[in-house]
Design an enzyme around this catalytic site. Structure first.
Site, short mmCIF file in Angstrom:
data_model
loop_
_atom_site.label_atom_id
_atom_site.label_comp_id
_atom_site.label_asym_id
_atom_site.label_seq_id
_atom_site.Cartn_x
_atom_site.Cartn_y
_atom_site.Cartn_z
N HIS A 185 8.37 31.29 10.57
CA HIS A 185 8.06 32.61 9.84
C HIS A 185 9.30 32.99 9.01
O HIS A 185 9.57 34.31 9.07
CB HIS A 185 7.67 33.44 11.29
CG HIS A 185 6.80 34.81 10.71
ND1 HIS A 185 7.13 35.91 10.66
CD2 HIS A 185 5.28 34.84 10.74
CE1 HIS A 185 6.13 36.70 10.33
NE2 HIS A 185 5.22 35.98 10.47
N HIS A 285 -3.77 29.98 3.97
CA HIS A 285 -3.15 31.10 5.19
C HIS A 285 -4.15 32.17 4.97
O HIS A 285 -4.70 32.48 4.04
CB HIS A 285 -1.90 31.56 4.33
CG HIS A 285 -1.17 32.67 5.18
ND1 HIS A 285 -1.07 34.03 4.65
CD2 HIS A 285 -0.49 32.75 6.13
CE1 HIS A 285 -0.76 34.82 5.30
NE2 HIS A 285 -0.10 34.08 6.38
#
Ligand SMILES: O=C(O)C(=O)C[C@@H](O)[C@H](O)CO
Ligand SMILES: [Mg+2]
Length: 382
Positions: A185, A285
């Protein structure tokens, strides 16, 4: 046919939908949003509308080039998300006009079903074992989770061990009966990425996502040299021009363009094709809503190198609304054994519950991601 109106709806949990109307009565839907910057993208969409109104919606390529090149400044998350939502809606219109799903307009299916995965564990990865157990009962066998919490540029052995032990527990609980990606992340800085990748390698994650921040992409090749774990990235890259450099330098095994951030279907199809030429897999995504997911699936079903699709059902961000809350044709989004079938309806394949969207848009929260800080008070990557 002419575009007559663009209407935006900011809705819970943190999404924005765009409706494009035409003088022929055909309506298209898009999902232009940057999580946490919905109002900024909304302004960008309405700045584009002064150009779009009166245009022929069939000329997707020309409108895309005009939106991308016509304002001199280009690229970046805000403009490319605005363009993405418009592009999705224009493809939705085109499919409805020809009464076929978009994938038919793009040459037809390359597969009969698409593999999806589910998030477990939340912002601060916890209870991942319980989360995996619950989702396995729903038929999923592939998962993604955050790899760490706040993580120092030079992290402690304690923080490294906490990250590794969580993954060790998963492998010990489930063996090779499940697969999982680990999302760093962007929380892990370059000095620590190599350390963490080395410690995690023995547990064979399916991939490690955003091993470093996108602005540190020059580290991808050397990180890839240091590990056998496939590296993935893409949610914070916004056009084929961003991805071009990553393909040229190498290091990324899976690209993850976001259909609502990287210029929409038109641009992500081009990115998918560039990826295939470099033997790089595609895993769009999609922590967002139903229109974004429908757009992803249109690209997945025509891209040979599409391997995995993120979907947000049950994701920790979806407080106040779930992916199917705004969908009329919910059955079309059924996931069986982790797989989803091609959406059969014309256009993007999602029928939006307009009344539900209208109602939900009246007092939508203005979602922001949390601002994390390290123990010394400095800003930490969330
Ligand atoms: O789904 C992912 O892979 C993420 O990293 C989630 C992140 O993109 C949030 O949506 C940002 O708000
Ligand atoms: Mg991610």
């Amino acid at each position: 046919m002419k575009i007559t109106r663009l209407t935006t709806y900011r809705i819970p949990p943190r999404w924005m939908l765009l409706k494009i109307e035409t003088d022929a009565g055909v309506t298209g839907w898009g999902e232009p949003v940057i999580e946490g910057r919905a109002k900024t993208v909304e302004a960008a969409v309405h700045e584009l509308s002064s150009f779009l109104i009166g245009q022929d919606p069939a000329r997707i390529n020309d409108l895309w080039q005009a939106m991308y090149r016509g304002g001199f400044y280009r690229g970046g998350p805000i403009l490319m998300s605005a363009i993405a939502g418009v592009d999705q809606a224009l493809w939705d219109i085109k499919g409805k006009v020809h009464n076929v799903p978009v994938y038919q307009l793009l040459g037809g299916l390359v597969r009969d079903r698409m593999k999806t995965y589910s998030w477990v564990g939340g912002d601060r990865p916890a209870d991942v074992i319980a989360g995996i157990r619950r989702l396995r009962e729903a038929g999923f066998d592939t998962f993604k989770m955050n790899g760490t919490e706040e993580f120092g540029m030079i992290a402690s052995a304690k923080d490294v061990d906490a990250a590794v032990e969580r993954i060790a527990e998963i492998r010990s609980a489930f063996g090779n009966q499940i697969e999982f990606g680990i999302d760093f992340h962007g929380r892990v800085a370059a000095p620590m990425a190599k350390v963490l990748l080395r410690e995690l390698e023995q547990y064979r994650p399916l991939f490690v996502e955003e091993p470093v921040l996108a602005e540190q992409c020059e580290y991808y090749p050397q990180l890839a040299q240091s590990t056998s774990i496939p590296l993935a990235a893409g949610e914070r890259m916004y056009s084929r021009f961003d991805f071009k450099r990553v393909f040229q330098q190498g290091g990324i095994a899976i690209v993850q363009p976001d259909l609502s951030h990287a210029g929409g279907i038109s641009e992500c199809i081009r990115i998918a094709s560039m990826a295939e030429a470099h033997d790089v897999a595609l895993a769009p995504h999609c922590p967002l809503g139903p229109v974004a997911l429908a757009a992803c699936l249109q690209v997945d079903f025509v891209s040979h190198n599409a391997v995995l699709q993120e979907q947000s059902m049950g994701i920790h961000y979806n407080k106040g609304a779930e992916l199917l809350d705004y969908v009329v044709n919910r059955d079309d989004f059924t996931i069986v054994g982790g797989y989803i079938a091609p959406l059969p309806k014309p256009g993007l394949g999602v029928v939006i519950d307009e009344q539900r969207v209208e109602e939900a848009s009246r007092n939508a929260p203005d979602w922001r991601n949390p601002l994390w800080r390290h123990q010394d008070g400095s800003v930490a990557e969330w």
